[in-house]
Design an enzyme around this catalytic site. Sequence first.
Site, PDB file in Angstrom:
ATOM      1  NE  ARG A 102       0.413   8.723  -7.596  1.00  0.00           N
ATOM      2  CZ  ARG A 102       0.677   7.815  -6.675  1.00  0.00           C
ATOM      3  NH1 ARG A 102       1.819   7.874  -5.987  1.00  0.00           N
ATOM      4  NH2 ARG A 102      -0.170   6.833  -6.431  1.00  0.00           N
ATOM      5  CG  HIS A 129      -5.265   6.722  -4.913  1.00  0.00           C
ATOM      6  ND1 HIS A 129      -5.005   6.363  -6.224  1.00  0.00           N
ATOM      7  CD2 HIS A 129      -4.222   6.226  -4.184  1.00  0.00           C
ATOM      8  CE1 HIS A 129      -3.860   5.702  -6.277  1.00  0.00           C
ATOM      9  NE2 HIS A 129      -3.373   5.610  -5.064  1.00  0.00           N
ATOM     10  CD  GLN A 132      -4.678   1.798  -2.841  1.00  0.00           C
ATOM     11  OE1 GLN A 132      -3.589   2.094  -3.305  1.00  0.00           O
ATOM     12  NE2 GLN A 132      -4.931   0.594  -2.347  1.00  0.00           N
ATOM     13  CG  ASP A 219      -3.427   7.058   3.286  1.00  0.00           C
ATOM     14  OD1 ASP A 219      -2.255   6.636   3.190  1.00  0.00           O
ATOM     15  OD2 ASP A 219      -3.881   7.953   2.537  1.00  0.00           O
ATOM     16  CB  CYS A 259      -3.579   2.865   0.206  1.00  0.00           C
ATOM     17  SG  CYS A 259      -2.996   4.269   1.172  1.00  0.00           S
ATOM     18  NE  ARG A 287      -3.502   0.732  -7.180  1.00  0.00           N
ATOM     19  CZ  ARG A 287      -2.764   1.832  -6.996  1.00  0.00           C
ATOM     20  NH1 ARG A 287      -2.206   2.057  -5.840  1.00  0.00           N
ATOM     21  NH2 ARG A 287      -2.631   2.725  -7.962  1.00  0.00           N
TER      22      ARG A 287
HETATM   23  N1  NVA Z   1      -2.665   9.727   1.035  1.00  0.00           N
HETATM   24  C1  NVA Z   1      -1.400   9.284   0.506  1.00  0.00           C
HETATM   25  C2  NVA Z   1      -1.602   8.107  -0.400  1.00  0.00           C
HETATM   26  C3  NVA Z   1      -0.365   7.570  -1.035  1.00  0.00           C
HETATM   27  C4  NVA Z   1      -0.674   6.461  -1.975  1.00  0.00           C
HETATM   28  C5  NVA Z   1      -0.734  10.435  -0.230  1.00  0.00           C
HETATM   29  O1  NVA Z   1      -1.432  11.178  -0.925  1.00  0.00           O
HETATM   30  O2  NVA Z   1       0.475  10.602  -0.087  1.00  0.00           O
HETATM   31  N1   CP Z   2      -0.923   3.149  -2.876  1.00  0.00           N
HETATM   32  C1   CP Z   2      -0.258   3.809  -3.839  1.00  0.00           C
HETATM   33  O1   CP Z   2      -0.827   4.481  -4.694  1.00  0.00           O
HETATM   34  O2   CP Z   2       1.094   3.625  -3.811  1.00  0.00           O
HETATM   35  P1   CP Z   2       2.174   4.443  -4.640  1.00  0.00           P
HETATM   36  O3   CP Z   2       2.190   5.838  -4.111  1.00  0.00           O
HETATM   37  O4   CP Z   2       3.443   3.702  -4.389  1.00  0.00           O
HETATM   38  O5   CP Z   2       1.795   4.430  -6.097  1.00  0.00           O
END
Ligand code: NVA
Ligand code: CP
Length: 301
Positions: A102, A129, A132, A219, A259, A287
Amino acid sequence: MKHLLRLQDLRKEDIFSILNLADQLKYEQAHGIPHPRLAGKTLGMIFERASTRTRISFEVGRYQLGGMALFLSAGDLQFGRGEPMKDTARVLSRLVDGIMIRAHSQADIEELARYATVPVINGLSDTAHPCQALADLMTIRERKGALAGLRLGFVGDGNNVARSLITGCLQVGMAVTLACPSGYEPADELLAQAKALGDFTLTHDPLEAARNADVLYTDVWTSMGMEAEAAVRARDFAGYQLDDRLLAAARPDRMVLHCLPAHRGEEITDAVFEAHAEEIFDQAENRLHVQKAVLVRLMKP
Ligand code: NVA
Ligand code: CP
């Protein structure tokens, strides 16, 4: 399929192969059937950003497949002190059997994959992502029985989650409408790809995205790393909230997905969230099953 970096890199048959295996693994888990398909294999998990679902689903999934996962916080790696990504890639490739990352930047993940000799999985970047989106497709298919012909309305930011989901839905034959404020659209390249893939509409009208939708999705307005823009975004996204008015425009048997993490009172009302909590938490659980399927598809010799 060597890595999972973006959904655009998967063929439709790759997506269905992952979804079918995820269904199978979910069945095995529900029936207490052990499934150590990757016994003895190790996964290094690099995190430059916070995570609940991604970390836990990969870590638990790796264990259930027989083997282990290492949580590698970027700040605690030499990478966090400036060791180049390409060296990190080559070292980890000698020590683990797969890498999940990540990262702040998609370009960094692609650099990692360029130098790694083991599979690399994107666990979220600024523009994608994919894990997801696969769990989202699994959840929709589970509830609706099939994917082709369904209509998804995404209301909110044209961000990482939206981009992977748009691509994934179009690849499996769904129609997609994205409603976002002006200035929050996905990059032109993705919009062009989406139009070429299938029935894709971009609008600034949330009602248009909601109309006749089988699945409504949203989201957060402020993604990780964009906290400095939170106040501006709260203004720009006013009206882009999944609320009863938008839901009334969708099909009577609509699903609502998120998500997570969710910000009730911003992108979704508490009432809508709670009315669809079963779907949303199935989505979070999926997931795990999808992550296991991705690991098996990429790491099983
Ligand atoms: N769009 C959000 C998704 C978190 C899973 C972010 O990037 O923070
Ligand atoms: N939806 C998702 O990726 O959640 P986290 O940020 O908790 O991993």
